[in-house]
Design a protein around this motif. Structure first.
Motif, PDB file in Angstrom:
ATOM      1  N   ASN A 203      -7.298  15.240  14.819  1.00 24.37           N
ATOM      2  CA  ASN A 203      -6.946  13.974  14.193  1.00 24.37           C
ATOM      3  C   ASN A 203      -5.491  13.655  14.517  1.00 24.37           C
ATOM      4  OD1 ASN A 203      -9.464  13.699  12.339  1.00 24.37           O
ATOM      5  ND2 ASN A 203      -8.677  15.743  11.883  1.00 24.37           N
ATOM      6  N   LEU A 204      -5.224  12.405  14.862  1.00 20.24           N
ATOM      7  CA  LEU A 204      -3.875  11.993  15.250  1.00 20.24           C
ATOM      8  C   LEU A 204      -3.390  10.892  14.324  1.00 20.24           C
ATOM      9  CD1 LEU A 204      -1.476  12.140  17.232  1.00 20.24           C
ATOM     10  CD2 LEU A 204      -2.677  10.480  18.665  1.00 20.24           C
ATOM     11  N   VAL A 205      -2.174  11.057  13.805  1.00 19.50           N
ATOM     12  CA  VAL A 205      -1.553  10.068  12.932  1.00 19.50           C
ATOM     13  C   VAL A 205      -0.132   9.814  13.437  1.00 19.50           C
ATOM     14  CG1 VAL A 205      -0.807   9.517  10.580  1.00 19.50           C
ATOM     15  CG2 VAL A 205      -2.894  10.870  10.952  1.00 19.50           C
ATOM     16  N   ILE A 206       0.230   8.551  13.564  1.00 19.19           N
ATOM     17  CA  ILE A 206       1.615   8.171  13.825  1.00 19.19           C
ATOM     18  C   ILE A 206       2.072   7.314  12.654  1.00 19.19           C
ATOM     19  CG2 ILE A 206       3.200   6.891  15.311  1.00 19.19           C
ATOM     20  CD1 ILE A 206       1.467   7.523  17.680  1.00 19.19           C
ATOM     21  N   TYR A 207       3.197   7.675  12.052  1.00 22.52           N
ATOM     22  CA  TYR A 207       3.737   6.852  10.969  1.00 22.52           C
ATOM     23  C   TYR A 207       5.251   6.793  11.105  1.00 22.52           C
ATOM     24  CZ  TYR A 207       5.730  10.806   8.405  1.00 22.52           C
ATOM     25  OH  TYR A 207       6.496  11.881   8.036  1.00 22.52           O
ATOM     26  N   SER A 208       5.823   5.735  10.582  1.00 27.01           N
ATOM     27  CA  SER A 208       7.270   5.651  10.467  1.00 27.01           C
ATOM     28  C   SER A 208       7.650   5.796   9.010  1.00 27.01           C
ATOM     29  CB  SER A 208       7.778   4.312  11.015  1.00 27.01           C
ATOM     30  OG  SER A 208       9.186   4.240  10.936  1.00 27.01           O
ATOM     31  N   ASP A 209       8.740   6.502   8.738  1.00 23.09           N
ATOM     32  CA  ASP A 209       9.107   6.753   7.343  1.00 23.09           C
ATOM     33  C   ASP A 209       9.868   5.598   6.713  1.00 23.09           C
ATOM     34  OD1 ASP A 209      11.324   7.226   8.950  1.00 23.09           O
ATOM     35  OD2 ASP A 209      12.143   8.772   7.635  1.00 23.09           O
ATOM     36  N   HIS A 210      10.589   4.842   7.502  1.00 25.73           N
ATOM     37  CA  HIS A 210      11.315   3.676   6.999  1.00 25.73           C
ATOM     38  C   HIS A 210      11.709   2.814   8.179  1.00 25.73           C
ATOM     39  CE1 HIS A 210      15.153   5.404   8.357  1.00 25.73           C
ATOM     40  NE2 HIS A 210      14.717   6.554   7.858  1.00 25.73           N
ATOM     41  N   GLY A 211      12.289   1.665   7.912  1.00 25.68           N
ATOM     42  CA  GLY A 211      12.631   0.742   8.980  1.00 25.68           C
ATOM     43  C   GLY A 211      14.096   0.817   9.373  1.00 25.68           C
ATOM     44  N   MET A 212      14.509  -0.205  10.108  1.00 27.72           N
ATOM     45  CA  MET A 212      15.894  -0.311  10.577  1.00 27.72           C
ATOM     46  C   MET A 212      16.209  -1.793  10.750  1.00 27.72           C
ATOM     47  SD  MET A 212      18.634   1.450  11.744  1.00 27.72           S
ATOM     48  CE  MET A 212      18.051   3.033  12.358  1.00 27.72           C
TER      49      MET A 212
ATOM     50  N   ASP B  73     -11.760   8.564   7.834  1.00 23.38           N
ATOM     51  CA  ASP B  73     -12.684   7.464   7.563  1.00 23.38           C
ATOM     52  C   ASP B  73     -11.901   6.156   7.565  1.00 23.38           C
ATOM     53  OD1 ASP B  73     -14.626   5.721   6.771  1.00 23.38           O
ATOM     54  OD2 ASP B  73     -15.129   6.746   4.893  1.00 23.38           O
ATOM     55  N   CYS B  74     -11.872   5.513   8.719  1.00 27.70           N
ATOM     56  CA  CYS B  74     -11.063   4.306   8.868  1.00 27.70           C
ATOM     57  C   CYS B  74     -11.551   3.170   7.975  1.00 27.70           C
ATOM     58  CB  CYS B  74     -11.056   3.853  10.325  1.00 27.70           C
ATOM     59  SG  CYS B  74     -10.267   5.041  11.447  1.00 27.70           S
ATOM     60  N   MET B  75     -12.851   3.118   7.690  1.00 24.35           N
ATOM     61  CA  MET B  75     -13.393   2.042   6.872  1.00 24.35           C
ATOM     62  C   MET B  75     -12.924   2.146   5.425  1.00 24.35           C
ATOM     63  SD  MET B  75     -15.131   0.247   8.975  1.00 24.35           S
ATOM     64  CE  MET B  75     -16.066  -0.787   7.839  1.00 24.35           C
ATOM     65  N   ASP B  76     -12.497   3.332   5.024  1.00 22.34           N
ATOM     66  CA  ASP B  76     -12.139   3.562   3.627  1.00 22.34           C
ATOM     67  C   ASP B  76     -10.638   3.425   3.390  1.00 22.34           C
ATOM     68  OD1 ASP B  76     -13.060   4.170   1.031  1.00 22.34           O
ATOM     69  OD2 ASP B  76     -12.275   6.206   1.212  1.00 22.34           O
ATOM     70  N   ILE B  77      -9.875   3.045   4.407  1.00 19.22           N
ATOM     71  CA  ILE B  77      -8.415   2.954   4.285  1.00 19.22           C
ATOM     72  C   ILE B  77      -8.006   1.501   4.131  1.00 19.22           C
ATOM     73  CG2 ILE B  77      -6.214   3.442   5.413  1.00 19.22           C
ATOM     74  CD1 ILE B  77      -7.590   5.705   6.902  1.00 19.22           C
TER      75      ILE B  77
ATOM     76  N   HIS C 156       4.052   7.058   0.466  1.00 20.89           N
ATOM     77  CA  HIS C 156       4.080   8.390  -0.117  1.00 20.89           C
ATOM     78  C   HIS C 156       2.689   8.908  -0.473  1.00 20.89           C
ATOM     79  CE1 HIS C 156       4.504   5.650  -3.660  1.00 20.89           C
ATOM     80  NE2 HIS C 156       3.615   6.480  -4.164  1.00 20.89           N
ATOM     81  N   THR C 157       1.661   8.064  -0.389  1.00 22.70           N
ATOM     82  CA  THR C 157       0.287   8.516  -0.645  1.00 22.70           C
ATOM     83  C   THR C 157      -0.450   8.911   0.634  1.00 22.70           C
ATOM     84  OG1 THR C 157      -0.705   6.294  -0.472  1.00 22.70           O
ATOM     85  CG2 THR C 157       0.189   6.938  -2.618  1.00 22.70           C
ATOM     86  N   LEU C 158       0.237   8.891   1.767  1.00 27.58           N
ATOM     87  CA  LEU C 158      -0.434   9.115   3.051  1.00 27.58           C
ATOM     88  C   LEU C 158      -1.150  10.459   3.102  1.00 27.58           C
ATOM     89  CD1 LEU C 158      -1.029   8.355   6.013  1.00 27.58           C
ATOM     90  CD2 LEU C 158       1.194   9.361   6.613  1.00 27.58           C
ATOM     91  N   TYR C 159      -0.452  11.533   2.800  1.00 28.60           N
ATOM     92  CA  TYR C 159      -1.064  12.861   2.881  1.00 28.60           C
ATOM     93  C   TYR C 159      -2.045  13.090   1.743  1.00 28.60           C
ATOM     94  CZ  TYR C 159       2.167  14.497   6.509  1.00 28.60           C
ATOM     95  OH  TYR C 159       2.859  14.677   7.674  1.00 28.60           O
ATOM     96  N   ARG C 160      -1.600  12.803   0.509  1.00 24.13           N
ATOM     97  CA  ARG C 160      -2.399  13.169  -0.663  1.00 24.13           C
ATOM     98  C   ARG C 160      -3.667  12.342  -0.793  1.00 24.13           C
ATOM     99  NH1 ARG C 160       0.207  11.317  -6.038  1.00 24.13           N
ATOM    100  NH2 ARG C 160      -0.681   9.378  -5.212  1.00 24.13           N
ATOM    101  N   ASP C 161      -3.555  11.019  -0.666  1.00 23.05           N
ATOM    102  CA  ASP C 161      -4.679  10.129  -0.967  1.00 23.05           C
ATOM    103  C   ASP C 161      -5.393   9.614   0.270  1.00 23.05           C
ATOM    104  OD1 ASP C 161      -4.019  10.427  -3.618  1.00 23.05           O
ATOM    105  OD2 ASP C 161      -2.794   8.621  -3.697  1.00 23.05           O
ATOM    106  N   ILE C 162      -4.648   9.259   1.304  1.00 24.57           N
ATOM    107  CA  ILE C 162      -5.270   8.661   2.489  1.00 24.57           C
ATOM    108  C   ILE C 162      -5.925   9.737   3.354  1.00 24.57           C
ATOM    109  CG2 ILE C 162      -4.916   7.199   4.496  1.00 24.57           C
ATOM    110  CD1 ILE C 162      -4.440   5.818   1.778  1.00 24.57           C
ATOM    111  N   LEU C 163      -5.151  10.758   3.725  1.00 21.88           N
ATOM    112  CA  LEU C 163      -5.677  11.823   4.585  1.00 21.88           C
ATOM    113  C   LEU C 163      -6.302  12.964   3.784  1.00 21.88           C
ATOM    114  CD1 LEU C 163      -2.722  12.042   7.135  1.00 21.88           C
ATOM    115  CD2 LEU C 163      -4.865  10.766   7.369  1.00 21.88           C
TER     116      LEU C 163
END
Length: 571
Positions: free
Chosen positions: A226-235, A410-414, A421-428
């Motif tokens: 499984n591959l995930v790319i995320y940014s933690d904040h902007g600029m 499960d992309c349909m459930d996202i 901050h819910t990425l690991y706990r709730d999404i994945l």
């Protein structure tokens, strides 16, 4: 009650703190990598297996806003990332918690909550309940000690001209995913480039990562992960430099304990309203917030006042004067909303979910008595960051991209927008600190007409190695002391019997058994491994340099300097 501090900490100059940041990063990276014996293991953290069968590779893309990322993505400048996630989920409006900065966000992400009561609220802060003062250096150490040990050297890869080291790291990703359920990879170069050179340089760094993604997919083609790319904040780019620390110190006068953006800590919190009102009249500050009784946060700005109130139904927002966030134009009429409802309503606006951002931040005993905000086109007075910063409430600071694909996602459930901050706990639904079910290292056996070698792993990060050749024999126990994406180092002890030159000439049976110490280092380039081993015994020192190629099926071929060729297997 807050304790008193010397006047010397009233205002911390960002010329001194930020100029030390790079040095601290490098020192922490080397120290934690070199001296933490069980690299990659934090024994105090309970480990859980990944919920599903395939490992996760999570790429942390530092300081890239949704706007900056999708300018490239939508224009076709990221063809490899686009190809990888074509059948996945692309999120355009994930929102990171204020105050946007890796030091304030990373722990919330891996802990799976948005609370600020146990996590930093800035690089430097005071606990308003205990009065304890946390310094910039302590926060830096806290941040890097919370990251995976194998990833710490990636802070060095962020330096201009060294990004290729991260590309090299991606070639070795298969080795990490063999041992860890979740592998975290940090691309810090975008943060450095955005601060120092601006948006175009930052986008060039994203495109460089895209090219490395192509090498990654070629290297581990056919493997399930499984591959995930995320940014933690902007600029955000800025056109005007301001000094909010000085503005806070001047407004609070002798009542200030510590001024460090965005927090002002007062000796007497009763003066918070007065100080916030004075700050809002300054052209250095856009917003100044303070607590006004239980469940109520008040904000002051040049156009009026803002009120955020908490009830069992959620957070309500009212304004007196102008509405700086434009929520009334969205049909909002002052009713309380849950955190997610605020996000659903405002995620695509310039000011995503400000009532939640500010109220949750100020719930923490680590936040200031007054919390100030500056938004673009203003930027912090920071010599190391002359072009870009991420300090405010606007989408350029908090709205970030998240891309997900894989057999266990499960992309349909996202949802199309969620709190980062819910990425690991709730999404994945994974534990980023969890190890895999693998309980040992690979076993190796190699042979040539002149030697036989066997390496057996009884447990993770341990080896028992035996070798017999025409120069003698040795048995060593080894433990891993350093592990990164690109190399691994071992130290060991055991027994050895090496023939001397005189023994060989006289064809004697060999010398007596001796105690031996060893050091071994492996440098990885995909399936290619360069190995150096040095063994020290009373009879002398023995060094060996070899190169081996590990095939997918488990077979290998090894060349030992200067002329020996071995074949073998790994399992």
């Amino acid at each position: 009650m807050l304790v008193s501090y010397p006047a010397s900490i009233v205002r911390r100059s960002r010329f001194s703190t930020n100029s030390r940041a790079v040095a601290l990063v490098l020192v922490c990276a080397f120290m934690w990598s070199a001296f933490w014996p069980a690299a990659g293991v934090a024994a105090t953290v309970p480990r859980e297996a990944v919920k599903n069968g395939s490992p996760y590779l999570v790429i942390h893309l530092d300081a890239v806003s949704s706007e900056t990322f999708f300018e490239l993505y939508d224009s076709g400048c990221l063809p490899n990332i686009e190809a990888v996630f074509r059948n996945g989920k692309v999120i355009r409006q994930a929102v990171s918690p204020f105050c946007p900065g890796t030091e304030t966000l990373y722990l919330r992400l891996v802990n799976g909550n948005g609370r600020f009561d146990t996590c930093p609220t800035a690089w430097e802060y005071i606990d308003r309940i205990t009065g304890s003062h946390t310094t910039h250096a302590e926060t830096t150490i806290h941040l890097f000690s919370s990251m995976p040990r194998y990833a710490l050297t990636q802070a060095i890869h962020a330096l201009p001209g060294l990004e290729w080291l991260s590309g090299w790291s991606l070639l070795n990703m298969g080795r990490l995913m063999r041992d860890y359920d979740v592998v975290q990879f940090f691309w810090f170069a975008t943060d450095v480039r955005g601060h120092m050179f601006g948006k175009q340089s930052q986008q060039a760094s994203v495109m460089q990562l895209d090219r490395f993604i192509r090498n990654l997919t070629r290297q581990i083609e056919g493997e399930q992960f499984n591959l995930v790319i995320y940014s933690d904040h902007g600029m955000s780019d800025f056109q005007r430099i301001v000094d909010p620390d000085r503005a806070m110190a001047e407004a609070a006068a002798g009542d200030a304990l510590l001024c460090y953006y965005p927090n002002l800590y007062l000796r007497d919190p009763a003066y918070a309203e007065q100080v916030a009102t004075e700050l809002a009249g300054s052209d250095q500050i856009d917003f100044a917030f303070y607590r006004s009784g239980p469940g109520l946060v008040v904000g002051v700005h040049s156009g009026g006042r803002l009120l955020f109130s908490m009830s069992p139904a959620g957070i309500a927002y009212r304004f007196e004067g102008s509405d700086p966030f434009g929520y009334s134009d969205l049909g909002y009429t002052g009713e309380p909303l849950s955190d997610q409802s605020w996000l659903d309503l405002t995620a695509s606006t310039r000011y995503p979910a400000v009532p939640v951002q500010i109220f949750r931040y100020m719930e923490s005993p680590l936040s200031g008595d007054v919390v100030v905000v500056i938004d673009p086109p203003k930027g912090l007075l920071t010599p190391g960051c002359p072009v870009g910063c991420h300090t405010g409430l606007t989408d350029s600071a908090v709205a970030v991209p998240v891309l997900l694909v894989g057999p266990d996602i499960d992309c349909m459930d996202i949802s199309d927008q969620f709190w980062l901050h819910t990425l690991y706990r709730d999404i994945l639904q994974i534990n980023p600190r969890g190890l895999s079910s693998e309980d040992r290292e690979p076993h190796y056996a190699t042979a040539s007409p002149r030697s036989v070698s066997l390496a057996v792993s009884p447990a993770r990060q341990l080896y028992v190695r035996a070798n017999i050749d025409d120069g003698g024999w040795g048995v060593l126990g080894e433990a891993s002391v350093i592990r990164t994406f690109n190399l691994r180092a071992w130290i060991g002890a055991g027994i050895a019997a090496r023939r001397t030159l005189e023994d060989t000439t006289a064809k004697t049976a060999g010398s007596s058994i001796q105690a031996a110490l060893s050091a071994r280092a492996e440098v990885f380039l995909g399936p290619l491994v360069l190995e150096w081993q040095n063994t020290l015994a009373s009879a002398g020192r023995c060094s060996r340099v070899s190169i081996r190629y590990e095939f997918e099926g488990g077979s290998l071929i090894e060349w030992v300097h200067p002329t020996q060729l071995r074949v073998g297997i790994m399992w």
